[in-house]
Design a protein around this motif. Structure first.
Motif, PDB file in Angstrom:
ATOM      1  N   GLU A  73       0.834  -1.204   0.000  1.00  0.00           N
ATOM      2  CA  GLU A  73       0.000   0.000   0.000  1.00  0.00           C
ATOM      3  C   GLU A  73       0.871   1.258   0.000  1.00  0.00           C
ATOM      4  N   TRP A  74       1.957   1.246   0.795  1.00  0.00           N
ATOM      5  CA  TRP A  74       2.870   2.385   0.804  1.00  0.00           C
ATOM      6  C   TRP A  74       3.531   2.554  -0.566  1.00  0.00           C
ATOM      7  N   CYS A  75       3.944   1.453  -1.191  1.00  0.00           N
ATOM      8  CA  CYS A  75       4.552   1.530  -2.534  1.00  0.00           C
ATOM      9  C   CYS A  75       3.585   2.180  -3.520  1.00  0.00           C
ATOM     10  N   ASN A  76       2.335   1.763  -3.475  1.00  0.00           N
ATOM     11  CA  ASN A  76       1.328   2.323  -4.381  1.00  0.00           C
ATOM     12  C   ASN A  76       1.097   3.806  -4.088  1.00  0.00           C
ATOM     13  N   ARG A  77       1.039   4.159  -2.816  1.00  0.00           N
ATOM     14  CA  ARG A  77       0.818   5.551  -2.426  1.00  0.00           C
ATOM     15  C   ARG A  77       1.992   6.432  -2.870  1.00  0.00           C
ATOM     16  N   ILE A  78       3.200   5.940  -2.690  1.00  0.00           N
ATOM     17  CA  ILE A  78       4.399   6.684  -3.096  1.00  0.00           C
ATOM     18  C   ILE A  78       4.408   6.890  -4.607  1.00  0.00           C
ATOM     19  N   ALA A  79       4.089   5.843  -5.355  1.00  0.00           N
ATOM     20  CA  ALA A  79       4.039   5.945  -6.819  1.00  0.00           C
ATOM     21  C   ALA A  79       2.975   6.958  -7.251  1.00  0.00           C
ATOM     22  N   THR A  80       1.837   6.947  -6.578  1.00  0.00           N
ATOM     23  CA  THR A  80       0.762   7.896  -6.883  1.00  0.00           C
ATOM     24  C   THR A  80       1.200   9.322  -6.589  1.00  0.00           C
ATOM     25  N   ASP A  82       4.317  10.484  -6.516  1.00  0.00           N
ATOM     26  CA  ASP A  82       5.321  10.850  -7.522  1.00  0.00           C
ATOM     27  C   ASP A  82       4.649  11.232  -8.839  1.00  0.00           C
ATOM     28  N   GLU A  83       3.678  10.429  -9.240  1.00  0.00           N
ATOM     29  CA  GLU A  83       2.962  10.705 -10.481  1.00  0.00           C
ATOM     30  C   GLU A  83       2.217  12.031 -10.377  1.00  0.00           C
ATOM     31  N   GLY A  84       1.600  12.301  -9.232  1.00  0.00           N
ATOM     32  CA  GLY A  84       0.872  13.553  -9.025  1.00  0.00           C
ATOM     33  C   GLY A  84       1.783  14.761  -9.116  1.00  0.00           C
ATOM     34  N   TRP A  85       2.950  14.684  -8.447  1.00  0.00           N
ATOM     35  CA  TRP A  85       3.895  15.799  -8.525  1.00  0.00           C
ATOM     36  C   TRP A  85       4.434  15.956  -9.939  1.00  0.00           C
ATOM     37  N   GLY A  86       4.730  14.840 -10.600  1.00  0.00           N
ATOM     38  CA  GLY A  86       5.204  14.914 -11.988  1.00  0.00           C
ATOM     39  C   GLY A  86       4.187  15.607 -12.876  1.00  0.00           C
ATOM     40  N   ASN A  87       2.908  15.249 -12.709  1.00  0.00           N
ATOM     41  CA  ASN A  87       1.840  15.886 -13.490  1.00  0.00           C
ATOM     42  C   ASN A  87       1.727  17.373 -13.154  1.00  0.00           C
ATOM     43  N   TYR A  88       1.817  17.703 -11.874  1.00  0.00           N
ATOM     44  CA  TYR A  88       1.732  19.103 -11.441  1.00  0.00           C
ATOM     45  C   TYR A  88       2.818  19.937 -12.116  1.00  0.00           C
ATOM     46  N   PHE A  89       4.038  19.447 -12.073  1.00  0.00           N
ATOM     47  CA  PHE A  89       5.138  20.186 -12.688  1.00  0.00           C
ATOM     48  C   PHE A  89       4.968  20.286 -14.201  1.00  0.00           C
ATOM     49  N   ARG A  90       4.595  19.188 -14.840  1.00  0.00           N
ATOM     50  CA  ARG A  90       4.427  19.178 -16.293  1.00  0.00           C
ATOM     51  C   ARG A  90       3.285  20.110 -16.724  1.00  0.00           C
ATOM     52  N   GLU A  91       2.126  19.988 -16.066  1.00  0.00           N
ATOM     53  CA  GLU A  91       0.958  20.793 -16.435  1.00  0.00           C
ATOM     54  C   GLU A  91       1.197  22.285 -16.220  1.00  0.00           C
ATOM     55  N   ASN A  92       2.040  22.621 -15.258  1.00  0.00           N
ATOM     56  CA  ASN A  92       2.302  24.022 -14.948  1.00  0.00           C
ATOM     57  C   ASN A  92       3.629  24.509 -15.528  1.00  0.00           C
ATOM     58  N   GLN A  93       4.216  23.669 -16.381  1.00  0.00           N
ATOM     59  CA  GLN A  93       5.474  23.996 -17.058  1.00  0.00           C
ATOM     60  C   GLN A  93       6.541  24.475 -16.066  1.00  0.00           C
ATOM     61  N   ILE A  94       6.681  23.696 -14.997  1.00  0.00           N
ATOM     62  CA  ILE A  94       7.661  23.993 -13.949  1.00  0.00           C
ATOM     63  C   ILE A  94       8.797  22.995 -14.077  1.00  0.00           C
ATOM     64  N   GLU A  95      10.016  23.480 -14.072  1.00  0.00           N
ATOM     65  CA  GLU A  95      11.206  22.630 -14.085  1.00  0.00           C
ATOM     66  C   GLU A  95      11.808  22.629 -12.682  1.00  0.00           C
ATOM     67  N   PRO A  96      11.450  21.652 -11.860  1.00  0.00           N
ATOM     68  CA  PRO A  96      12.008  21.629 -10.514  1.00  0.00           C
ATOM     69  C   PRO A  96      13.437  21.084 -10.524  1.00  0.00           C
ATOM     70  N   LEU A  97      14.160  21.366  -9.486  1.00  0.00           N
ATOM     71  CA  LEU A  97      15.424  20.668  -9.261  1.00  0.00           C
ATOM     72  C   LEU A  97      15.012  19.352  -8.615  1.00  0.00           C
ATOM     73  N   VAL A  98      15.397  18.246  -9.212  1.00  0.00           N
ATOM     74  CA  VAL A  98      15.070  16.937  -8.650  1.00  0.00           C
ATOM     75  C   VAL A  98      16.269  16.454  -7.844  1.00  0.00           C
ATOM     76  N   LEU A  99      16.035  16.251  -6.569  1.00  0.00           N
ATOM     77  CA  LEU A  99      17.061  15.694  -5.688  1.00  0.00           C
ATOM     78  C   LEU A  99      16.580  14.341  -5.224  1.00  0.00           C
TER      79      LEU A  99
END
Length: 169
Positions: A73-80, A82-99
């Motif tokens: 369940e934690w693995c699925n939540r973490i993947a979700t 990550d996907e949500g943040w990836g979508n947020y950055f992509r949809e808002n044309q934000i280039e974050p620093l990924v650490l």
């Protein structure tokens, strides 16, 4: 609450933050290994120990017990997430620093250099970067749980694949 201000009513989340904070920069802290992160969180939930400082050892509230379903369940939540943040950055044309956590643990100095460079701030070569105040908590138990989880996950995935193949015949 900021969207209650008339000037901000029509702005979405990223637009609102950009207006209030004057073009913020984003640092996206992630883990490469979601299983290790899930194991860490599963153990922390059971023990109540989320962080560990070198000078003060926290006493666990309970001994952790391996639970495949909780880790999954934690693995699925973490993947979700990550996907949500990836979508947020992509949809808002934000280039974050990924650490990645693993890189920060390996060299907190290199991580500090990357953050300062990303923010456009100078990094003095002789600057003293103290070690993190929080210690890495992974232990032999964490490694064993991750290995056990992966073994069980492969077995379940293999079984499911065999069932699906039989259904197609």
């Amino acid at each position: 609450m900021l969207q209650e201000i008339p000037a901000y009513k029509t702005l979405n989340g990223a637009q609102l933050l950009a207006a209030v904070f004057c073009k913020p920069k984003y640092i996206w802290m992630r883990r490469r290994n979601h299983v290790e992160q899930a194991v860490s969180w599963a153990i922390a939930c059971q023990t109540g120990v989320w962080t560990q400082k070198a000078e003060e050892k926290s006493q666990p509230q309970a001994l952790p017990k391996f639970d495949f379903k909780v880790i999954d369940e934690w693995c699925n939540r973490i993947a979700t997430h990550d996907e949500g943040w990836g979508n947020y950055f992509r949809e808002n044309q934000i280039e974050p620093l990924v650490l990645f956590y693993e890189d920060v643990v390996a060299s907190h100095r290199a991580a500090a250099e990357r953050v300062l460079e990303f923010l456009g701030l100078p990094f003095a070569p002789n600057i003293e970067i103290p070690p993190p105040a929080v210690e890495k908590q992974a232990t032999r138990i964490s490694e064993e749980w991750a290995a056990c989880y992966l073994k069980l996950k492969r077995a379940k995935t293999g079984r499911l694949a065999r069932i699906i193949r039989r259904m197609r015949i």
